[in-house]
Scaffold this active site. Structure first.
Site, short mmCIF file in Angstrom:
data_model
loop_
_atom_site.label_atom_id
_atom_site.label_comp_id
_atom_site.label_asym_id
_atom_site.label_seq_id
_atom_site.Cartn_x
_atom_site.Cartn_y
_atom_site.Cartn_z
N SER A 176 0.79 -1.23 0.00
CA SER A 176 0.00 0.00 0.00
C SER A 176 0.82 1.28 0.00
CB SER A 176 -0.94 0.01 1.21
OG SER A 176 -0.21 -0.04 2.42
N HIS A 204 -5.35 -3.71 -2.47
CA HIS A 204 -5.07 -2.68 -3.47
C HIS A 204 -4.94 -3.24 -4.89
CE1 HIS A 204 -4.42 0.60 -0.54
NE2 HIS A 204 -4.01 -0.38 0.24
N LYS A 236 -11.90 0.36 -1.59
CA LYS A 236 -10.87 0.98 -2.43
C LYS A 236 -11.39 1.03 -3.87
CE LYS A 236 -7.26 -0.18 0.83
NZ LYS A 236 -8.16 -0.68 1.91
#
Length: 384
Positions: A176, A204, A236
């Site tokens: 990240s 992610h 996300k």
């Protein structure tokens, strides 16, 4: 106790580590508003622009009207609605796994999985740059653990040779703060050779990587036998909130029966589940967003190189620029804000000492000129 609190807060400030919350006065989007200032947002994990997508926001309103705002109870009491079930099935299908299980957030999912599966005499082996929730899940389990050097497979194998009990290798898919990716094919080989289980937190990578947006595991053409435990988050690239774990039917049933963070938590909003299901469907319908994101990443890297800016070898939307000094990082982020750009200033302990950085996040809805303007401004600031 309050003397200790005061001293620690003072130390935090002296080390230029103090964190402040920004109050946004607009939806999560490329252009956001802090106080009365319009800013181009380079700090969000909303990589595909789904957080304010009309279909997703409309689904949230429709879901609330049909199922209500809250679930009212835990999944195991009366909080598990039909739309939760449909979302779990959709996530299992997306990740090509037999089953998926919803959690209220990614931190809770990681706490639940590791603390439930591992026991005192077992060993967890972590990449040194893994997310804090993975480490905290291991501490909660009370088992042995080691942190191997970032992406260092030789160090990992050395740790495995000394490990006791059941062995669990845990890694982020996309890291990240650096934007680089785990060497999953090699990790699969190592886990098999050492009779270990591999767990990947692809928070992610989900939505961004892979032909269908199923993440790094899809991109590397691996399956549930290669990576038995997959964690993904919904807040996300999918633009909503929550998380899930996907794996075998046996794994999911075990977590349902024994994972305390799952058993004793109120289920997330069914309206949110309906909005998330819509976002999952958009991964296929609007695949152009992943293509555009790749183009923007290339534009960022090319332009940064032309300007002599030092970037990391990241092919993901996370594009850090390491400054090093905490105070300098905070100063540059502040000046960028005065120039109309919102960029996160990330400092230790979130990242290792002396690697404070600007964490620049790209979104499919950014324009190339947004990126060019940011990088030219950064170039001027670093030359001063």
């Amino acid at each position: 106790m309050f003397d200790r609190i005061q001293k620690r807060l003072q130390t935090q400030t002296q080390k230029q580590r103090s964190r402040q919350r920004l109050i946004l006065n607009s939806p999560q989007a490329i252009t956001t508003r802090v106080a009365h200032q319009e800013l181009i947002n380079f700090s969000s994990n909303d990589y595909l622009g789904f957080a304010h997508h009309p279909a997703v926001t409309q689904a949230l309103a429709i879901g609330a009207k049909r199922w209500g705002a809250g679930s009212g109870a835990s999944h195991l009491v009366s909080g598990h609605s039909q739309i939760h079930e449909e979302l779990e099935q959709a996530l299992a299908k997306l990740t090509q796994r037999p089953k998926a299980l919803l959690f209220s957030n990614g931190y809770m999912a990681n706490l639940a999985i590791i603390s439930t599966l591992m026991e005192k005499n077992d060993t967890v082996l972590h990449d040194r740059l893994n997310h804090a929730s993975l480490l905290d899940g291991t501490r909660l389990a009370g088992c042995r653990f080691m942190r191997y050097h970032h992406l260092d497979m030789t160090h990992l194998k050395q740790g495995l040779s000394r490990a006791h009990g059941h062995r669990l290798i845990v890694t982020d898919g996309v890291f990240s703060m650096d934007g680089d990716t785990a060497p999953l094919p090699e990790l699969v080989q190592i886990s098999r050779a050492h009779h270990a289980v591999l767990m990947v937190d692809d928070a992610h990578g989900l939505g961004v990587l892979g032909a269908q947006g199923a993440g790094l595991i899809e991109q590397e053409q691996l399956d549930v036998d290669d990576v038995p435990i997959l964690v993904g988050t919904l807040g996300k690239a999918l633009g909503t909130a929550g998380a899930f774990v996907a794996g075998s039917e046996e794994l999911i049933e075990y977590l349902i029966q024994f994972a305390r963070p799952y058993i004793y938590t109120t289920a997330s909003s069914p309206a949110l589940a309906y909005a998330t299901l819509t976002a999952v469907e958009l991964l296929e319908k609007e695949a152009w967003r992943r293509t555009r994101l790749k183009d923007l990443i290339k534009h960022f890297q090319t332009t940064a190189a032309e300007l002599g800016l030092r970037t990391q070898a990241s092919q993901t939307p996370i594009q850090p620029i390491v400054i090093g000094d905490n105070a300098a990082t905070v100063r540059i982020a502040h000046v960028l804000r005065t120039q109309g750009f919102l960029v996160g200033a990330i400092r230790p302990p979130t990242v290792p000492e002396h690697t404070a950085r600007l964490r620049i996040s790209l979104c499919a809805e950014h324009q190339p000129e947004h990126i060019t303007a940011l990088l030219h401004t950064l170039s001027r600031l670093q030359s001063q």
